[in-house]
Design a protein around this motif. Structure first.
Motif, PDB file in Angstrom:
ATOM      1  N   THR A 244      11.958   2.844   8.742  1.00 49.36           N
ATOM      2  CA  THR A 244      10.458   2.423   9.275  1.00 49.36           C
ATOM      3  C   THR A 244       9.619   2.168   7.882  1.00 49.36           C
ATOM      4  O   THR A 244       8.856   1.077   7.775  1.00 49.36           O
ATOM      5  CB  THR A 244       9.966   3.445  10.088  1.00 49.36           C
ATOM      6  OG1 THR A 244      10.670   3.472  11.451  1.00 49.36           O
ATOM      7  CG2 THR A 244       8.460   2.654  10.700  1.00 49.36           C
ATOM      8  N   GLU A 245       9.605   3.229   6.981  1.00 51.00           N
ATOM      9  CA  GLU A 245       8.726   3.107   5.781  1.00 51.00           C
ATOM     10  C   GLU A 245       9.272   2.238   4.834  1.00 51.00           C
ATOM     11  O   GLU A 245       8.587   1.492   4.170  1.00 51.00           O
ATOM     12  CB  GLU A 245       8.943   4.600   5.031  1.00 51.00           C
ATOM     13  CG  GLU A 245       8.085   5.806   5.941  1.00 51.00           C
ATOM     14  CD  GLU A 245       8.079   7.006   5.262  1.00 51.00           C
ATOM     15  OE1 GLU A 245       8.565   7.137   4.248  1.00 51.00           O
ATOM     16  OE2 GLU A 245       7.567   8.109   6.002  1.00 51.00           O
ATOM     17  N   LEU A 246      10.494   2.070   4.792  1.00 43.81           N
ATOM     18  CA  LEU A 246      11.187   1.338   3.685  1.00 43.81           C
ATOM     19  C   LEU A 246      11.161  -0.322   4.172  1.00 43.81           C
ATOM     20  O   LEU A 246      10.664  -1.161   3.455  1.00 43.81           O
ATOM     21  CB  LEU A 246      12.780   1.480   4.047  1.00 43.81           C
ATOM     22  CG  LEU A 246      13.427   2.590   3.201  1.00 43.81           C
ATOM     23  CD1 LEU A 246      14.867   2.625   3.274  1.00 43.81           C
ATOM     24  CD2 LEU A 246      12.990   2.773   1.738  1.00 43.81           C
TER      25      LEU A 246
ATOM     26  N   LYS B 203       8.363  -6.570   0.678  1.00 41.60           N
ATOM     27  CA  LYS B 203       8.623  -7.191  -0.638  1.00 41.60           C
ATOM     28  C   LYS B 203       9.507  -6.463  -1.409  1.00 41.60           C
ATOM     29  O   LYS B 203      10.504  -6.905  -2.044  1.00 41.60           O
ATOM     30  CB  LYS B 203       7.350  -7.205  -1.487  1.00 41.60           C
ATOM     31  CG  LYS B 203       7.517  -8.037  -2.825  1.00 41.60           C
ATOM     32  CD  LYS B 203       6.244  -8.037  -3.521  1.00 41.60           C
ATOM     33  CE  LYS B 203       6.518  -8.692  -4.896  1.00 41.60           C
ATOM     34  NZ  LYS B 203       5.118  -8.666  -5.947  1.00 41.60           N
ATOM     35  N   SER B 204       9.414  -5.166  -1.404  1.00 44.41           N
ATOM     36  CA  SER B 204      10.442  -4.048  -2.015  1.00 44.41           C
ATOM     37  C   SER B 204      11.683  -4.185  -1.506  1.00 44.41           C
ATOM     38  O   SER B 204      12.863  -4.355  -2.382  1.00 44.41           O
ATOM     39  CB  SER B 204       9.990  -2.784  -1.924  1.00 44.41           C
ATOM     40  OG  SER B 204       8.851  -2.446  -2.987  1.00 44.41           O
ATOM     41  N   PHE B 205      11.746  -4.362  -0.266  1.00 41.35           N
ATOM     42  CA  PHE B 205      13.309  -4.290   0.493  1.00 41.35           C
ATOM     43  C   PHE B 205      13.933  -5.660   0.102  1.00 41.35           C
ATOM     44  O   PHE B 205      15.050  -5.471  -0.157  1.00 41.35           O
ATOM     45  CB  PHE B 205      12.892  -4.172   1.778  1.00 41.35           C
ATOM     46  CG  PHE B 205      14.461  -4.043   2.881  1.00 41.35           C
ATOM     47  CD1 PHE B 205      14.731  -2.783   2.815  1.00 41.35           C
ATOM     48  CD2 PHE B 205      14.969  -5.133   3.370  1.00 41.35           C
ATOM     49  CE1 PHE B 205      15.930  -2.589   3.664  1.00 41.35           C
ATOM     50  CE2 PHE B 205      16.056  -4.837   3.987  1.00 41.35           C
ATOM     51  CZ  PHE B 205      16.593  -3.624   4.087  1.00 41.35           C
TER      52      PHE B 205
ATOM     53  N   ILE C 245      17.883  -8.700  -3.689  1.00 39.29           N
ATOM     54  CA  ILE C 245      18.102  -9.387  -4.879  1.00 39.29           C
ATOM     55  C   ILE C 245      18.509  -8.839  -6.027  1.00 39.29           C
ATOM     56  O   ILE C 245      19.278  -9.409  -6.540  1.00 39.29           O
ATOM     57  CB  ILE C 245      16.503 -10.150  -5.357  1.00 39.29           C
ATOM     58  CG1 ILE C 245      16.206 -11.153  -4.153  1.00 39.29           C
ATOM     59  CG2 ILE C 245      16.673 -11.077  -6.744  1.00 39.29           C
ATOM     60  CD1 ILE C 245      16.998 -12.257  -3.793  1.00 39.29           C
ATOM     61  N   ALA C 246      18.108  -7.613  -6.317  1.00 42.44           N
ATOM     62  CA  ALA C 246      18.399  -6.707  -7.354  1.00 42.44           C
ATOM     63  C   ALA C 246      20.059  -6.309  -7.062  1.00 42.44           C
ATOM     64  O   ALA C 246      20.953  -6.426  -8.067  1.00 42.44           O
ATOM     65  CB  ALA C 246      17.632  -5.376  -7.562  1.00 42.44           C
TER      66      ALA C 246
ATOM     67  N   ILE D   4      10.052  -3.703  -7.620  1.00 43.29           N
ATOM     68  CA  ILE D   4      10.242  -2.664  -6.470  1.00 43.29           C
ATOM     69  C   ILE D   4       9.312  -1.319  -6.471  1.00 43.29           C
ATOM     70  O   ILE D   4       9.427  -0.662  -7.353  1.00 43.29           O
ATOM     71  CB  ILE D   4      11.741  -2.199  -6.325  1.00 43.29           C
ATOM     72  CG1 ILE D   4      12.599  -3.518  -6.160  1.00 43.29           C
ATOM     73  CG2 ILE D   4      12.191  -1.305  -5.326  1.00 43.29           C
ATOM     74  CD1 ILE D   4      14.003  -3.589  -6.479  1.00 43.29           C
ATOM     75  N   LYS D   5       8.875  -0.901  -5.319  1.00 46.90           N
ATOM     76  CA  LYS D   5       8.006   0.359  -5.438  1.00 46.90           C
ATOM     77  C   LYS D   5       8.661   1.662  -4.878  1.00 46.90           C
ATOM     78  O   LYS D   5       8.129   2.833  -5.164  1.00 46.90           O
ATOM     79  CB  LYS D   5       6.798  -0.104  -4.471  1.00 46.90           C
ATOM     80  CG  LYS D   5       6.003  -1.184  -4.822  1.00 46.90           C
ATOM     81  CD  LYS D   5       4.371  -1.188  -4.064  1.00 46.90           C
ATOM     82  CE  LYS D   5       3.761  -2.405  -4.567  1.00 46.90           C
ATOM     83  NZ  LYS D   5       2.683  -2.599  -3.951  1.00 46.90           N
ATOM     84  N   TYR D   6       9.847   1.467  -4.664  1.00 46.01           N
ATOM     85  CA  TYR D   6      10.810   2.611  -3.974  1.00 46.01           C
ATOM     86  C   TYR D   6      11.031   3.362  -5.193  1.00 46.01           C
ATOM     87  O   TYR D   6      11.254   2.859  -6.497  1.00 46.01           O
ATOM     88  CB  TYR D   6      11.857   2.273  -3.298  1.00 46.01           C
ATOM     89  CG  TYR D   6      11.862   1.276  -2.115  1.00 46.01           C
ATOM     90  CD1 TYR D   6      10.636   1.382  -1.318  1.00 46.01           C
ATOM     91  CD2 TYR D   6      12.837   0.410  -1.941  1.00 46.01           C
ATOM     92  CE1 TYR D   6      10.566   0.727  -0.120  1.00 46.01           C
ATOM     93  CE2 TYR D   6      12.597  -0.498  -0.770  1.00 46.01           C
ATOM     94  CZ  TYR D   6      11.526  -0.436   0.190  1.00 46.01           C
ATOM     95  OH  TYR D   6      11.625  -1.073   1.190  1.00 46.01           O
ATOM     96  N   ASP D   7      11.319   4.693  -5.166  1.00 43.08           N
ATOM     97  CA  ASP D   7      11.660   5.464  -6.406  1.00 43.08           C
ATOM     98  C   ASP D   7      13.320   4.809  -6.772  1.00 43.08           C
ATOM     99  O   ASP D   7      13.939   4.239  -6.083  1.00 43.08           O
ATOM    100  CB  ASP D   7      11.670   7.070  -6.105  1.00 43.08           C
ATOM    101  CG  ASP D   7      12.754   7.379  -4.948  1.00 43.08           C
ATOM    102  OD1 ASP D   7      13.760   7.432  -5.202  1.00 43.08           O
ATOM    103  OD2 ASP D   7      12.538   7.383  -3.678  1.00 43.08           O
TER     104      ASP D   7
END
Length: 301
Positions: free
Chosen positions: A63-65, A70-72, A77-78, A170-173
């Motif tokens: 849910t948080e992801l 945009k980051s997902f 893409i990455a 990407i804002k995830y760690d």
């Protein structure tokens, strides 16, 4: 200071592991790269989740992801970009082209500099301009002598640099990001492996247990240095990481020439020398900033 020292050790260790990866893949000569990539993606996810549990990091919350679409999306893409770079790298080190892999990662920082200039509007320093020009001359000399571009090296260097650029959005760690990148592509990899299994065309699934385990082992052996690298990023400076990244292609170069007996002829010697000269300019330019930061950190004590 102890945290910074630990970060430096972790960063150096990660690049050493990347540098000696060709040793593992010598057990898989002429490997089926499509299957290697598919199995690496499939087994990277459980390996990363296990690592998170061992490090007591919170597991990704779907849910948080998805709240950060945009980051997902950029993770997807990455993952695709990294797959291209990894595909070229793996093909090189399983087909007697470790020197090409080494060259690819030597020129990677120069691609990163160019991307920073065009996409992030970063200004090039004099040393960086010299490095880029010398790299172009080094590649041009190979083209002139061999009559063709060093496609493998250019593919690895450019796509890994593009991967680094993509990660900035990407804002995830770091650990979560790598896990999601593999997870998004895993369904496609699983469908591909099922298709190979039912069609009877799989190499890894029909060549015995040891071969299958070697294919599966490509996940932990490539994820391990990535984990140490991610842990290092929070403990040391990006400048130090940038200087240490040359450990990887240097080890690959030494393995290619002195252990695997690849030909390092006059043309490659001149081409590599021009690129190395450019990297030396960048390194000498970065060192004063690194020592200045160290003194700055030490002042309060």
């Amino acid at each position: 200071m102890q945290s910074r020292r630990a970060g430096n050790v972790l960063a150096a260790f990660s690049f050493v592991l990347w540098g000696i990866l060709p040793l593992y893949y010598q057990f898989l000569p002429q490997a089926n790269i499509n299957e290697l990539l598919a199995l690496r993606l499939i087994f990277s996810v459980p390996v990363m989740l296990l690592v998170m549990l061992l490090l007591k990091r919170p597991l990704p919350n779907v849910t948080e992801l998805l709240a950060d679409k945009k980051s997902f999306f950029m993770c997807g893409i990455a993952g695709c970009i990294m797959s291209v770079s990894w595909y070229a790298f793996t093909w090189a080190i399983t087909h007697g082209e470790v020197l090409a892999a080494s060259l690819g990662y030597f020129i990677n920082p120069l691609f990163a500099i160019a991307l920073g200039m065009f996409f992030l509007r970063e200004k090039l320093t004099k040393a960086q301009v010299i490095a880029v020009v010398l790299a172009i001359l080094g590649i041009a000399y190979q083209v002139w002598q061999y009559g063709e571009l060093p496609w493998l090296s250019l593919l690895m260097g450019s796509f890994f640099a593009i991967y680094g650029l993509t990660k900035k959005y990407i804002k995830y760690d770091a650990l979560t990001s790598v896990t999601i990148e593999a997870a998004i592509l895993t369904p496609f990899a699983a469908i591909y492996m099922l298709w190979l299994y039912f069609s009877g065309d799989s190499v890894s699934l029909t060549s015995g247990t040891s071969t299958f385990l070697l294919y599966v082992g490509s996940a932990p052996v490539t994820v391990a240095p990535l984990i140490f690298f991610a842990l290092a990023l929070n403990r040391t400076s990006l400048t130090m990481v940038g200087l240490m990244q040359y450990i990887e292609p240097t080890l690959q170069f030494l393995l290619a020439v002195f252990l695997f007996g690849e030909v390092f002829d006059h043309t490659k010697a001149i081409s590599f020398s021009l690129i190395w000269a450019g990297l030396i300019f960048c390194t000498l330019e970065a060192l004063p900033n690194l020592f200045h930061k160290k003194r700055k950190v030490a002042l309060p004590n």
